[in-house]
Design an enzyme around this catalytic site. Structure first.
Site, mmCIF file in Angstrom:
data_model
loop_
_atom_site.group_PDB
_atom_site.id
_atom_site.type_symbol
_atom_site.label_atom_id
_atom_site.label_comp_id
_atom_site.label_asym_id
_atom_site.label_seq_id
_atom_site.Cartn_x
_atom_site.Cartn_y
_atom_site.Cartn_z
ATOM 1 N N LYS A 207 9.813 10.157 -1.313
ATOM 2 C CA LYS A 207 8.946 9.628 -0.134
ATOM 3 C C LYS A 207 9.723 8.856 0.787
ATOM 4 O O LYS A 207 9.379 9.130 2.219
ATOM 5 C CB LYS A 207 7.949 8.527 -0.811
ATOM 6 C CG LYS A 207 7.350 7.595 0.479
ATOM 7 C CD LYS A 207 6.476 6.658 -0.282
ATOM 8 C CE LYS A 207 5.972 5.512 0.859
ATOM 9 N NZ LYS A 207 5.593 4.317 0.283
ATOM 10 N N LEU B 52 0.829 -1.184 -0.192
ATOM 11 C CA LEU B 52 -0.037 -0.033 -0.200
ATOM 12 C C LEU B 52 0.744 1.221 0.272
ATOM 13 O O LEU B 52 1.955 1.018 0.367
ATOM 14 C CB LEU B 52 -1.020 -0.161 1.160
ATOM 15 C CG LEU B 52 -1.968 -1.417 1.208
ATOM 16 C CD1 LEU B 52 -2.457 -1.431 2.597
ATOM 17 C CD2 LEU B 52 -2.897 -0.870 0.258
ATOM 18 N N PRO B 53 0.358 2.422 -0.394
ATOM 19 C CA PRO B 53 0.944 3.687 -0.547
ATOM 20 C C PRO B 53 1.623 4.059 0.726
ATOM 21 O O PRO B 53 2.773 4.754 0.610
ATOM 22 C CB PRO B 53 -0.044 4.332 -0.913
ATOM 23 C CG PRO B 53 -1.031 3.703 -1.872
ATOM 24 C CD PRO B 53 -1.193 2.643 -0.756
ATOM 25 N N LYS C 101 14.771 -0.743 5.575
ATOM 26 C CA LYS C 101 14.451 -0.134 4.243
ATOM 27 C C LYS C 101 14.897 1.228 3.959
ATOM 28 O O LYS C 101 15.398 1.741 3.217
ATOM 29 C CB LYS C 101 12.782 -0.651 4.095
ATOM 30 C CG LYS C 101 12.350 0.279 2.905
ATOM 31 C CD LYS C 101 13.013 -0.214 1.497
ATOM 32 C CE LYS C 101 12.440 0.241 0.122
ATOM 33 N NZ LYS C 101 10.959 0.085 -0.070
ATOM 34 N N THR D 17 6.332 0.393 2.244
ATOM 35 C CA THR D 17 7.159 1.185 2.829
ATOM 36 C C THR D 17 6.459 2.292 3.710
ATOM 37 O O THR D 17 5.819 3.280 3.029
ATOM 38 C CB THR D 17 8.105 1.713 1.821
ATOM 39 O OG1 THR D 17 8.803 0.618 1.200
ATOM 40 C CG2 THR D 17 9.205 2.563 2.570
#
Length: 296
Positions: free
Chosen positions: A246, A65-66, A171, A96
């Site tokens: 992002k 998902l975003p 990450k 992420t």
């Protein structure tokens, strides 16, 4: 083989879902984009109309998902995963998101009777389609033990990074390093060209010298040396500037919360922010090379 609900069939999720089907799992797929669901269905998934429909008999839920707000809503909203999946299901969020959001999701999942891992990925769209992603998983040992066989259906490198949220920590730190190294690689190739070295010659030298890095050898920002790199497709992503930005925002937020200095990370963030502000958020993140050459 497991009964899996896959939620989020975008550029990454679509390939990941397809590989779980190839691995022999029974997959119910859901996305707000009906075309993405139709594509997953054509590859063998059961098309689900809602999140609750997808998870109703799932042993495992995988999501891509975003952002954190979407993860928390999908899992813990009124029509979400926790309210509709069988108790004891394993929840694997591959999005992420912020470390704090991941840890909140873990706490809520455990309180509701579920095992959970945060398992963001590295490798990009090509690796998602090929099933060669790297997963960095955070969560309890028992949760990771149940999630690992599922992750192996989508990737080749599976790491248990530690407790809740540690997958996200790995990450964002890794992608901050990637963003920094890509800018440095672009600057090095641009300097070499200005000094009279062609890209192929510089690549042959530096790729076996102390400057060698993944941004050079696997994703070279100069057209020519690495044929599969976006630089040979006019910097069509790949991994877009907006996605790198992002991750750098997440890294900066986490660094502030932890009291960690990221001076070069903040500089990298500002460079990608500038590209985004000028309308190049859809360019591959190696497109910094075009900017350095005055081609944007």
């Amino acid at each position: 083989m497991a009964k899996i609900a896959f939620i989020g069939l975008g550029n990454m999720g679509g390939g990941m879902c397809a590989n779980l089907i190839k691995a022999g799992h029974t997959v119910a797929a859901f996305d707000l984009n009906a075309e993405a669901v139709s594509l997953a269905s054509s590859k063998g998934a059961r098309a689900a109309d809602t999140v609750s429909d997808a998870v109703r008999d799932a042993e495992v839920v995988v999501s891509m998902l975003p952002a954190g707000k979407h993860v928390l809503s999908v899992y813990f909203g009124a029509d979400g995963v926790a309210a509709n999946a069988p108790k004891g299901a394993v929840l694997i969020d591959c999005s992420t998101i912020a470390v704090t959001d991941a840890r909140e999701a873990h706490t809520k999942a455990e309180a509701a009777g579920f095992l959970m891992v945060d398992a963001p990925v590295s490798g990009g769209v090509a690796a998602a389609e090929a099933g060669t992603l790297t997963f960095m998983a955070g969560g309890e040992e028992a949760a990771f033990a149940k999630a690992e066989p599922i992750l192996k259906g989508m990737g080749k490198n599976i790491f248990h990074a530690g407790g809740a949220g540690n997958g996200q920590a790995a990450k964002i730190a890794n992608n901050m390093l990637l963003g920094i190294s890509m800018i440095g690689t672009c600057e090095a190739f641009n300097l070499a060209e200005k000094l009279g070295l062609d890209a192929e010659t510089f690549f042959k030298i530096s790729s076996v010298s102390s400057g060698q890095c993944w941004s050079m050898t696997s994703y070279c920002p100069a057209p020519g040396p690495v044929q599969t790199a976006p630089s040979n497709r006019d910097y069509k992503p790949g991994f877009a500037v907006a996605m790198m930005l992002k991750d750098l925002h997440l890294a900066a937020d986490a660094a502030r919360a932890a009291g960690a200095e990221i001076r070069v990370g903040e500089l990298a963030e500002s460079i990608y922010q500038n590209l985004s502000d000028r309308g190049f958020g859809g360019l591959d993140f190696s497109g910094v090379m075009k900017d350095l050459k005055g081609q944007l």
